[in-house]
Design an enzyme around this catalytic site. Structure first.
Site, mmCIF file in Angstrom:
data_model
loop_
_atom_site.group_PDB
_atom_site.id
_atom_site.type_symbol
_atom_site.label_atom_id
_atom_site.label_comp_id
_atom_site.label_asym_id
_atom_site.label_seq_id
_atom_site.Cartn_x
_atom_site.Cartn_y
_atom_site.Cartn_z
ATOM 1 C CG LEU A 62 -1.977 -1.037 1.400
ATOM 2 C CD1 LEU A 62 -2.699 -0.841 2.732
ATOM 3 C CD2 LEU A 62 -2.963 -1.014 0.248
ATOM 4 C CG ASP A 63 0.746 4.190 -3.066
ATOM 5 O OD1 ASP A 63 1.636 3.410 -3.428
ATOM 6 O OD2 ASP A 63 -0.091 4.700 -3.837
ATOM 7 C CE LYS A 64 5.179 8.732 5.016
ATOM 8 N NZ LYS A 64 6.197 9.799 4.979
ATOM 9 C CB THR A 66 -3.059 3.904 0.781
ATOM 10 O OG1 THR A 66 -2.888 4.669 -0.404
ATOM 11 C CG2 THR A 66 -4.364 3.122 0.688
ATOM 12 C CG HIS A 171 0.994 6.107 -7.445
ATOM 13 N ND1 HIS A 171 1.819 7.209 -7.622
ATOM 14 C CD2 HIS A 171 1.431 5.496 -6.312
ATOM 15 C CE1 HIS A 171 2.699 7.257 -6.634
ATOM 16 N NE2 HIS A 171 2.477 6.222 -5.827
#
Length: 250
Positions: A62-64, A66, A171
């Site tokens: 997961l992106d930072k 999110t 993304h």
């Protein structure tokens, strides 16, 4: 760039057995160390490893910024099985996003995505790669309007969108919603530079409003359907309350 977490986060375990463990990753926490993290102290991988007292294997990311369900394997062979399931599109992910404007109805976004390269981490990667197929299904869950002028508009509009990515490009959800002209609130890369500061001023929330709400799959060892869910945190609930939305709409 999102703020650095200065206090050690308390991890919430959402699911655990002898083979897998899932946590509710807070927004702002990196999954693991990378070249982007020189000032960071805490990482989900290390926090979970310390908590369990054993090695864990990340099987997706997961992106930072999110929040939500983040799954780890507890052995190499289970990690391989889960990675294969992701590649074969057998892992079903559900996200929720707060977007700018009223995005009505439901549909499928089929918009190829070119790999977004990091200047440092991907400096040896071919920069002329073609865009790859990317598919995201979406459904509008709720909309709201605030009678507050902003920029050239007489009011501020928001949508709560349920999303199911069918591919896993970097993304992807953020770029697909920006492609529809309904960027996610708090997105500093693809978002609205008027909406983001207004949202922080009005709601007191400064983060990417994207939440990985659930992950469903057939357990590679137990051979049964598993669904892991992460509840909306206090910041999300604060926004829901201000916009007059109930959790019953989810």
């Amino acid at each position: 760039m999102s703020a650095i977490i200065t206090e050690k986060p308390e991890l919430t375990i959402l699911y655990q057995d002898q083979h897998l463990v899932a946590i509710d990753k807070p927004a702002g926490l990196f999954v693991h160390r990378s070249f982007l993290d020189k000032d960071e102290k805490y990482f989900a991988l290390q926090l979970l490893r310390d908590h369990l007292g054993q090695y864990v294997y990340p099987v997706h990311r997961l992106d930072k910024p999110t929040s939500g369900v983040l799954l780890f394997a507890l052995s190499e062979h289970v990690a391989r099985d889960i990675n294969s399931a992701f590649q074969e599109k057998q892992m079903h992910k559900t996200y929720y996003a707060l977007t700018r404007g009223h995005l009505e109805g439901e549909g499928r976004i089929e918009h190829p995505i070119k790999i977004k390269l990091d200047k440092i981490g991907d400096k040896f990667v071919n920069k002329d790669q073609e865009a790859k197929d990317a598919i995201t299904d979406y459904q509008s869950v709720a909309t709201a309007t605030l009678p507050i002028p902003l920029g050239k508009y007489s009011s501020v509009r928001y949508s709560l969108i349920k999303l199911s990515p069918q591919t896993g490009r970097r993304h992807q959800i953020r770029r697909h919603l920006a492609h529809l002209r309904h960027p996610i609130i708090g997105d500093v890369n693809y978002g609205d530079n008027k909406q983001n500061p207004f949202f922080y001023q009005h709601f007191g929330v400064k983060r990417l409003m994207l939440h990985a709400q659930s992950l469903s799959f057939v357990h590679p060892i137990l051979k049964r359907e598993i669904t892991i869910e992460a509840e909306f945190d206090e910041q999300w609930l604060k926004v829901f309350h201000t916009l007059g939305w109930s959790l019953s709409v989810i």
